[in-house]
Design a protein around this motif. Structure first.
Motif: not given
Lengths: 297, 358, 322
Positions: C22-24, C26-28, C20
């Motif tokens: 959102x995943x990338x 937050x990671x970023x 998703x």
């Protein structure tokens, strides 16, 4: 200790062992004495500040700015407001970055990167605050003039490692069962962090913030070059330099006027009470958070 | 699966770099726009910021409320020392600087066409605190130089005693107190010592931050006053206003004529009347006036406003400076120990003020 | 039997091929803060070095060995302030470290359990006192006290030692040492306490079972066990003492010369920067102060990294036990 000796059949009461016991007692007494000295020093400092500061805490302190030259009187109204604003701005900058940094460090970073980040944080924490003052002076003040905003940036850099490390500690405390359970239910890493880990670590983040605020309120060196030429009035515009409590204490401590010195003591009392209260609260909160997380295991 | 992983890492890294760059740019950009109001308020600004000399600070603190009432302009002044004032105006972090020391040639170059406008007349006074020694001790320039260079170390030294017969001097150790920050008073003090002692001139010289070989440093005039007050046996130098304000002892210095004039407005005016030549850089050094000025106090000084020749706040600056050197501004001086500016200097300052443009 | 891959994030999600946003996101976002940290560190070093560059070019490494600090002649050197920094920091460590280790011992072994948290809290509160407040107390209370009572006594009884010669002074190196030791004690004490608490119980009980007194157990088992960590904590305390500017500049009296005695005024690198940076007479002076800041940075970097390496090596030796 002596009860144990009586029960231990191997104890031989000889002159040599008596001397050893005495030596032991002596060293233990010295250690206890050292702790006592530390406590006494703390109490002496607090008592000195309280004794001299309390009489000077009156309505004038909070309602007046510094008096003009040669006139007795005046207070630190603008310094109090300045410290509140600068501390708030510094915290607003440092907390989001610090928390995100801690999340990256514990959740997303590969192990070597994690170690590197932790090392960098420790190094940043060890940089003398006066050097950070010079840094922000050259970066911001030379081209834009002094401002409370510049001072806040310097303060934010100083408390960033404090907040990041404290948040890290509490994130690591969250049991892995929570993480694994969330993932097993199909949540992504990000979702896990946001919905599961952060809420359980929330108390710890609040603690970290309190500790950061207490630290930011008391720093003087970064303010020396970023917010030391200010109006003798309450200033609320962050693009202008503001008075601040640590700076007020610093200048008044070197003043010949008895009244100025009293103002310094009163300001020191307020600042110290604020900082100590923040530290104690932070400590107690962190103990409570730890207990709460333990219960989750 | 590995492909997905690698794609994820690259995408993450790219977005992260982008965010970091945006964040840094935003920080620099916002500080650039929000902080600029101190330097360029436009000509409608009602705030003038200044920094510098602690000698003239008492006078400015009288001007602040009065000028706000009459002209509606708020003056914000940071008394950080003459050195700090020169520094601040060179970097244009303030609208005007104040210094008792004129700009050196290096500083003038760095300041990029700054004007020096004498706007106050005052003096630096030697003060001391020795238990049992009364006020108004007599000292000469060479003795003072010897004290501050460490050759004379006790108050009952014969050189001091011979100047003050009848005064019971204790054997207390002398602690010289000097300014550790960039100070116009240091400049005046060491200019005087350089004028009366060739030894001092060659070894230490005159500067806003001289390398005093012995003693204790303190910041600002208030710091020196505090340090002298707190230390038995201390001797230091402060601006004239601080003597009365903090009830300090003052030492009487022998002038070139051999007299011991007090650092009152009379003694300072006598010095100003004796030295009327304006130097090419716009300064008028008043230390050690010639022997023809019998009542001149030997450590008098003008204090200068340092103004950039072109400033966006030229209008406000000119109005403020005219107020300061005019009768209204100068009237605040005498209670603080500042005699009014001589009319010749007022005329000179007016011509310099006229040079300020936007 | 199929082997189960235990990493949850490597289990392919049944309905989605790509993660998703959102995943990338937050990671970023979090990775960006890491980059921001590195950028801040790099900018810090760069900006300080840039400000110091004219002085570095002018004086080179001779700056470190020159005892001149003269605006009039344009000669600047750090030697007096390096000596002042070392003198104040080392004396502060000499006072603080034994006391702090003793306190760590007290808090981990000797104190009754009821007292451990409150006393520990009070020792940590020492660290929370703002340095400007310590400086205020130093100027108006501690300095005069030292000058009136302690320094005359030291001068009378130990005056043959150069450290205690000279005239008592309420502003000087000795008040600065006292103030610095107050700051160093909580740092070393809290780390010592953690270290002592980490000593495995079997080791301690083994010694006791062999008949050692508690002190002998501490001396022969605990202290050697934690010695590396104590060295690391001392280095951290040293770094703190070296970098303190405000409290030191308030009490040390800002002198240009260095003396062998602790009584007269002196100066340290950090204190000189605090006193002179705001209003320098020449740009070379400003660069030289920045050069002092570069030296401070180098010292703090070295002590910090060394402390981390020592404690890192310790942790590996202990097999990663907390």
């Amino acid at each position: 200790m002596s009860a144990q000796d009586d029960r231990n059949p191997l104890t031989v009461v000889s002159p040599r062992s008596r001397r050893r016991k005495l030596q032991g007692r002596l060293m233990e007494l010295l250690a206890s004495f050292a702790a006592l000295v530390a406590i006494v020093v703390l109490l002496v400092v607090i008592f000195s500040v309280a004794k001299r500061g309390l009489p000077a805490v009156n309505a004038d302190l909070f309602t007046q700015v510094a008096a003009p030259f040669g006139v007795e009187g005046g207070g630190i109204k603008n310094a109090i407001v300045g410290t509140l604003i600068m501390t708030a701005m510094a915290t607003a900058m440092a907390v989001p970055i610090g928390v995100l940094l801690a999340i990256f460090d514990t959740e997303f970073a590969p192990p070597q990167v994690s170690v590197a980040i932790r090392m960098t944080l420790n190094v940043l924490a060890g940089v003398p605050t006066i050097v950070i003052g010079i840094f922000i002076f050259g970066l911001v003040v030379v081209s834009n003039g002094q401002s409370a905003f510049a001072a806040s940036i310097a303060l934010a850099i100083i408390i960033l490692p404090v907040i990041a490390r404290a948040t890290e500690e509490v994130l690591l405390l969250v049991p892995s069962t929570l993480r694994e359970g969330s993932m097993a239910l199909g949540a992504t890493r990000a979702r896990t962090v946001v919905s599961v880990i952060l809420p359980s670590a929330f108390g710890g983040i609040v603690t970290a913030t309190i500790v950061g605020v207490a630290r930011a309120a008391g720093e003087t060196a970064p303010i020396l070059f970023t917010s030391s030429i200010f109006a003798n009035a309450v200033v609320t515009d962050p693009s202008q330099p503001m008075a601040s409590m640590p700076f007020a204490i610093f200048t008044n401590s070197e003043s010949p006027s008895h009244h100025d010195q009293q103002v310094a003591w009163a300001a020191a009392l307020l600042l110290m009470a604020f900082v100590l209260l923040g530290s104690i609260t932070g400590r107690l909160l962190s103990l409570r958070t730890r207990r709460q997380i333990e219960q989750m295991r | 699966m590995e492909m997905n992983g690698m794609q994820r890492v690259t995408k993450t890294a790219a977005v992260a770099m982008g965010l970091a760059i945006v964040a840094l740019a935003a920080a620099c950009g916002s500080s650039g726009s929000s902080g600029s109001s101190s330097g360029s308020g436009g000509s409608t600004s009602t705030v003038l910021t200044g920094a510098g000399s602690t000698l003239v600070a008492p006078l400015i603190s009288q001007w602040e409320p009065d000028y706000a009432k009459s002209a509606g302009i708020t003056i914000t002044y940071g008394a950080v020392g003459s050195g700090g004032g020169i520094d601040a105006i060179t970097n244009r972090t303030v609208d005007f600087g104040a210094s008792d020391a004129p700009l050196s040639s290096d500083q003038a170059t760095a300041c990029k066409s700054c004007l020096q406008i004498p706007w106050a007349l005052a003096a630096t006074v030697v003060t001391y605190n020795v238990k049992g020694v009364p006020d108004k001790l007599k000292l000469t320039g060479p003795v003072l130089a010897a004290i501050f260079s460490g050759s004379i170390t006790s108050w009952n030294d014969s050189q001091i005693a011979s100047l003050n017969p009848g005064v019971n001097l204790p054997s207390t150790h002398i602690t010289p107190i000097y300014r550790s920050d960039g100070s116009g008073d240091s400049f005046v003090f060491t200019s005087y010592l350089s004028a009366v002692s060739s030894d001092w001139k060659s070894k230490i010289g005159a500067s806003t931050q001289p390398a005093f070989p012995t003693g204790q440093g303190a910041e600002k005039n208030s710091g020196v006053a505090a340090a002298v007050q707190a230390t038995d046996g201390a001797i230091g130098y402060v601006a004239v206003s601080y003597i009365a304000a903090d009830s300090l002892n003052e030492a009487l210095l022998q002038n070139a004529a051999g007299n011991y004039p007090e650092p009152t407005t009379k003694g300072i005016t006598a010095a100003a009347d004796a030295v009327t030549t304006i130097q090419p850089d716009g300064s008028v050094p008043l230390v050690n006036p010639p022997a023809s000025a019998a009542d001149a106090y030997p450590m008098s000084t003008y204090s200068y406003a340092i103004i950039p020749q072109t400033s966006p706040k030229a209008k406000q600056l000119k109005a403020f400076l005219t107020y300061a050197i005019g009768p209204t501004g100068q009237a605040f001086g005498p209670p603080l120990g500042f005699p009014p500016l001589p009319s010749a200097i007022v005329a000179h300052s007016k011509t310099v003020i006229a040079k300020i443009t936007t | 039997m199929t082997t189960t891959n235990l990493d949850p994030s490597s289990i392919p999600l049944p309905t989605r091929r790509r993660p998703r946003i959102g995943e990338t996101g937050l990671r970023a976002l979090t990775a960006a803060t890491a980059l921001l940290l590195v950028a801040i560190m790099a900018l810090l070093v760069y900006e300080t070095a840039r400000q110091a560059w004219p002085s570095i070019q002018e004086f080179g490494l001779g700056f470190i060995t020159s005892d001149q600090w003269n605006v009039v002649t344009g000669q600047f050197g750090a030697l007096n302030f390096i000596i002042g920094t070392l003198l104040t920091s080392v004396v502060a460590l000499v006072i603080a470290v034994p006391m702090a280790i003793a306190i760590g011992l007290f808090l981990s072994e000797l104190a009754p359990r009821v007292l451990r948290t409150p006393v520990g809290l009070m020792v940590e509160l020492l660290a929370a006192i703002p340095s400007v407040v310590l400086g205020l107390w130093g100027i108006l209370v501690m300095g005069p006290f030292l000058a009136e009572h302690v320094e005359p006594w030291l001068s009378d009884h130990l005056g043959f030692i150069p450290l205690f010669s000279g005239y008592p002074s309420s502003q000087g190196v000795l008040p600065a040492c006292v103030v610095l030791s107050i700051m160093v004690v909580p740092i070393v004490a809290s780390i010592s306490r953690e270290l002592f608490l980490s000593v495995p119980g079997e080791l301690k009980q083994g010694a006791m079972a062999l008949g050692a007194t508690r002190w002998e157990m501490v001396r022969s088992v605990m202290l050697p066990y934690v010695s590396g960590g104590l060295v690391a904590s001392t280095m951290l305390g040293f770094g703190r003492a070296v970098g303190e500017a405000i409290a030191v500049t308030q009490v040390i009296g800002g002198a240009n010369a260095i003396s062998r005695s602790l009584f007269p005024p002196g100066d340290t690198m950090a204190s000189r920067i605090a006193a002179q940076y705001a209003g320098t007479a020449t740009s070379l002076q400003r660069s030289s102060l920045a050069y002092l800041a570069v030296l401070l940075l180098i010292i703090s970097l070295i002590t910090n990294i060394a402390a981390q390496l020592i404690s890192g090596r310790l942790q590996r030796r202990l097999g990663g036990e907390a």
